[in-house]
Design an enzyme around this catalytic site. Structure first.
Site, short mmCIF file in Angstrom:
data_model
loop_
_atom_site.label_atom_id
_atom_site.label_comp_id
_atom_site.label_asym_id
_atom_site.label_seq_id
_atom_site.Cartn_x
_atom_site.Cartn_y
_atom_site.Cartn_z
N CYS A 101 12.27 -9.62 -12.07
CA CYS A 101 12.92 -10.53 -11.13
C CYS A 101 13.94 -9.78 -10.28
O CYS A 101 14.02 -9.99 -9.06
CB CYS A 101 13.59 -11.67 -11.89
SG CYS A 101 14.33 -12.93 -10.83
N CYS A 199 13.95 -17.49 -18.30
CA CYS A 199 14.35 -18.68 -17.55
C CYS A 199 13.20 -19.66 -17.36
O CYS A 199 13.42 -20.87 -17.30
CB CYS A 199 14.95 -18.29 -16.21
SG CYS A 199 13.81 -17.52 -15.05
#
Length: 380
Positions: A101, A199
């Site tokens: 990410c 997440c």
């Protein structure tokens, strides 16, 4: 300077943005919408980038008196992070989605757009330092607070990206001081729990999440000598170092626990054995990148003394390191002075000299002097 503050909705990014404002810069806050389910809610300290986080980021910007925007990067996040995560597990590797990410979203997509819009730098709440060497070139270093240091997950950043990064929390001695500062500034996130785990898997059940996305294909479980021990229902459900859930049905001859030593997707086999065989002392990494100017040894191929870290908050291990080639492509070799336990292909190894991050590579193979997998290759 014109600064874009990446606002996660947490206390660190809020204080980082506040410090940028206090320093007199023109600051604009932006929250990245990464979830494909915009109604997703946060559960305690699990998850991030939810609608609740977006609201917290908005309130922090309102308190600071700066503009606030939401940028929808959900399509790119799904393609570059979520889909990549599934593909890596299908290939028998254990990826780190946080590094991915940072590489593809927070410091590529975000930074590219920020520069295109005329911003000079991106500010985040990461705990790491960007310094300059004697020639004025940027370097990535550990933060002052070792317990919160996040240089490992930033090891994917390149020199051109570091030129536009600012981490205002770099020299803060502790997270407690950041929370206290947030309280003093009237930021409502001062006591908000830190996010952890993956997440996009907020309930923490990675195995169950993957089972919905990867077809289960039964295969064999074998020991380190190739002896057949039973059947598994899908190799992707296993990770190197795993002890529970093997479902072999009978103990090892010595009565000691067995652990997953390897996941072999091409053969659809899971290899298990005693815990001591998890200790590895040599790593080979592929797709290396450099956090700043490449070390001179990259060009010469000579061995250098360095530190190797394979997890975000693991202790680094002294090693001899050199840059070489593997199958005609750049690679990194590391011979460890000690050993590391349960290292899996797909993890990232980040290289340090002192506090400086040299760069990183994706682990392609981990080797143990106590066990030669080639013997297993011959047996199966």
């Amino acid at each position: 300077m014109k600064i874009l503050a990446a606002m996660s909705g947490g206390v660190d990014s809020a204080v980082a943005a506040a410090r940028a404002v206090e320093a007199g810069h023109e600051v604009v806050g932006v929250h990245l919408a990464l979830s494909r389910m915009p109604g997703t809610l946060r559960t305690g300290s699990r998850g991030c980038c939810t609608i609740e986080d977006s609201n917290d980021a908005f309130r922090a910007c309102d308190t600071l008196g700066i503009p606030f925007y939401v940028w929808d990067f959900s399509d790119r996040f799904k393609a570059d992070v979520v889909d990549n995560f599934v593909e890596e597990y299908e290939a028998g590797r254990t990826p780190n989605p946080c590094l991915r990410c940072n590489e593809k979203i927070k410091f590529e997509a975000l930074l590219d757009r920020a520069i295109a819009l005329g911003f000079d730098a991106v500010v985040t709440g990461h705990y790491a330092s960007v310094l300059r060497d004697a020639d004025g070139r940027v370097e990535l270093h550990r933060a002052a607070d070792d317990a919160k240091d996040q240089s490992y997950v930033l090891g994917v950043l390149r020199e051109d990206q570091l030129e536009h990064c600012w981490f205002p929390l770099a020299d803060t001695p502790s997270k407690a001081l950041v929370r206290a500062e947030a309280e003093e500034r009237g930021l409502g996130v001062a006591a908000k729990p830190d996010s952890h785990d993956i997440c996009f898997i907020p309930d923490g059940d990675t195995r169950g999440w993957l089972a919905e996305r990867i077809e289960l294909t039964p295969g064999r479980i074998v020991d380190q000598d190739g002896t057949d021990l039973g059947e598994h229902q899908g190799a992707h459900a296993f990770t190197v170092g795993q002890r529970k859930g093997l479902s072999i049905g009978h103990p090892a001859p010595d009565g000691k626990p067995r652990y997953v030593l390897q996941v072999r997707p091409k053969e659809n086999r899971v290899v298990v054995g005693p815990g001591e065989l998890l200790e590895v002392d040599r790593l080979v990494g592929i797709r290396p990148s450099h956090a700043g100017a490449p070390h001179p040894a990259v060009a010469t191929g000579e061995w250098i003394e360095a530190l190797v870290q394979v997890r975000a908050h693991a202790e680094p291990v002294p090693a001899r390191v050199r840059w070489s080639e593997r199958d005609g492509a750049p690679a990194v070799e590391a011979e460890l002075a000690g050993s590391l336990r349960g290292v899996a292909p797909g993890q990232s190894m980040v290289l340090y000299v002192g506090t400086r991050v040299l760069g990183q590579a994706t682990i392609a193979s981990a080797h143990s002097s106590a066990w030669n997998p080639e013997a297993l290759d011959a047996a199966v």
